[in-house]
Design an enzyme around this catalytic site. Structure first.
Site, PDB file in Angstrom:
ATOM      1  N   SER A  97       0.808  -1.223   0.000  1.00  0.00           N
ATOM      2  CA  SER A  97       0.000   0.000   0.000  1.00  0.00           C
ATOM      3  C   SER A  97       0.842   1.275   0.000  1.00  0.00           C
ATOM      4  O   SER A  97       0.480   2.244  -0.675  1.00  0.00           O
ATOM      5  CB  SER A  97      -0.950  -0.011   1.194  1.00  0.00           C
ATOM      6  OG  SER A  97      -1.833  -1.104   1.119  1.00  0.00           O
ATOM      7  N   GLU A 115       5.243   2.106  10.654  1.00  0.00           N
ATOM      8  CA  GLU A 115       5.504   0.679  10.848  1.00  0.00           C
ATOM      9  C   GLU A 115       6.300   0.515  12.132  1.00  0.00           C
ATOM     10  O   GLU A 115       7.349   1.124  12.301  1.00  0.00           O
ATOM     11  CB  GLU A 115       6.273   0.101   9.660  1.00  0.00           C
ATOM     12  CG  GLU A 115       6.684  -1.350   9.825  1.00  0.00           C
ATOM     13  CD  GLU A 115       5.511  -2.260  10.168  1.00  0.00           C
ATOM     14  OE1 GLU A 115       5.636  -3.033  11.151  1.00  0.00           O
ATOM     15  OE2 GLU A 115       4.473  -2.212   9.471  1.00  0.00           O
ATOM     16  N   ASP A 160      -4.244  -1.566   8.307  1.00  0.00           N
ATOM     17  CA  ASP A 160      -4.037  -2.876   7.693  1.00  0.00           C
ATOM     18  C   ASP A 160      -3.122  -3.726   8.575  1.00  0.00           C
ATOM     19  O   ASP A 160      -1.995  -4.042   8.212  1.00  0.00           O
ATOM     20  CB  ASP A 160      -3.417  -2.660   6.302  1.00  0.00           C
ATOM     21  CG  ASP A 160      -3.239  -3.939   5.519  1.00  0.00           C
ATOM     22  OD1 ASP A 160      -3.750  -4.985   5.954  1.00  0.00           O
ATOM     23  OD2 ASP A 160      -2.574  -3.895   4.471  1.00  0.00           O
TER      24      ASP A 160
END
Length: 276
Positions: A97, A115, A160
Site C-alpha cells: 500500500s 511501521e 491494515d
C-alpha cells in the site's frame, strides 16, 4: 490470526484491497483539494515475490498473476501500479500500500507511513527512498489518533494490521470510535481477513453499535462454501466513502470476482452499508 505481509504479498486479498484503494483515492482526487494519506501498518513497502516467505505460500499465483492474465480494462489501474515497480512482463516485485499510495500522490497531497516492527520499518525506509513519504515508527493506534484531524481538510487513514494480537479487533473498534469523534468527516479504510463467520459477525455487531452513519462493508469470499479452519477471503470497512467510489464499485467488484475465482468456485464480492 497472524497475517504478516511478506508471506501473503500479491495474493487475492492484495488484489482486491489495492484495486479498491486506487479507486477510492482516484474518486477523492476528482476534487482539487489536497489529501493527507496515512498508512498505520505500512509493512515493508515492497515485496520480492521470489523470496522464501512468498514462495512458501505461493499465494501470488492465485492473486496478482491471475489479475495479470485477465484482460478486463477495469483492472488496468491496478496492473499499472504493479508494473510501475517492475521492468518485465510479469511481476517479480509487489508494491505494498505505501508504494501504491505514493504513485497516486499529486503535488498538493501528503503521505504518512507508520511501521512499528524494527526490521520492517528499515525495509520500508529503503523502499520509499526517493518519494515524499514521511515514515514513522510508532504504535499504530496511538499514531492514528495523534494525526487526526489531518493537516489537510480531507484525508484517508488506511488500517491494515497483521492481526497477530488477540485484542487487535478490540483496539481497532476503540480507536475508530475515538477517531470518529475527532474526525467525523474523514475517510477510514480497515482491512481484515475472513476466516470464521461467527467471530466476524460479532465484530460487525460491535462496529455497528458505534453508530457511524456512512460505514461501507466490502467482502470478498473466495469459495462458494466456507472452508473450515482456513483463510476464506478478506474485506474492507470503509468509513465515509465518496459517492463517485460507491457508484463505480459494482462493476469493479464483478471484474475482481471473475479474475480471482478459485478453480471450481465462483466466489463472491459483496458491498453493504453496516447498520442499514
Amino acid at each position: 490470526m497472524n497475517y504478516r505481509h511478506s508471506f501473503h504479498a500479491g495474493n487475492s486479498a492484495d488484489v482486491v484491497k489495492h484495486s479498491l484503494l486506487i479507486a477510492l483515492v482516484r474518486a477523492l482526487q476528482q476534487k482539487e483539494g489536497a489529501l493527507t494519506l496515512i498508512d498505520t501498518h505500512a509493512g515493508c513497502g515492497l515485496y520480492d515475490l521470489g523470496s522464501e516467505e512468498a514462495q512458501r505460500t505461493g499465494e501470488a499465483i492465485n492473486g496478482v498473476l491471475r489479475a495479470f492474465a485477465d484482460t478486463n480494462p477495469l483492472l488496468d489501474d491496478y496492473r499499472a501500479a504493479v508494473r510501475a515497480v517492475n521492468d518485465g512482463p510479469e511481476p517479480r516485485l509487489y508494491p505494498g500500500s505505501p508504494h501504491i499510495l505514493a504513485q497516486l500522490l499529486r503535488p498538493q497531497d501528503f503521505l504518512i507511513l507508520n511501521e512499528k516492527h524494527p526490521e520492517d520499518v528499515h525495509a520500508l525506509r529503503s523502499a520509499m527512498r526517493g518519494t515524499s513519504a514521511a515514515v514513522h515508527q510508532r504504535d499504530a493506534y496511538e499514531l492514528w489518533l495523534a494525526l487526526l484531524p489531518t493537516q489537510t481538510s480531507r484525508g484517508v487513514v488506511v488500517v491494515d494490521p497483521p492481526y497477530e494480537q488477540t485484542d487487535e479487533r478490540a483496539r481497532i473498534t476503540a480507536t475508530l470510535a475515538a477517531a470518529s469523534r475527532k474526525w467525523a468527516h474523514g475517510v477510514t479504510v480497515i482491512w481484515y481477513p475472513l476466516k470464521d463467520r461467527a467471530t466476524h459477525s460479532r465484530w460487525k455487531d460491535q462496529l455497528r453499535r458505534l453508530g457511524i452513519p456512512k460505514f461501507l462493508c466490502v467482502e470478498h469470499w473466495l469459495y462458494d462454501d466456507d472452508q473450515s479452519g482456513i483463510y476464506n477471503g478478506a474485506g474492507l470497512f470503509i468509513v465515509n466513502p465518496p459517492y463517485a467510489f460507491t457508484q463505480a464499485l459494482p462493476p469493479l467488484q464483478k471484474a475482481l470476482c471473475a479474475a480471482l475465482a478459485p478453480e471450481g468456485h465462483s466466489g463472491e464480492i459483496t458491498s453493504d452499508w453496516l447498520g442499514r
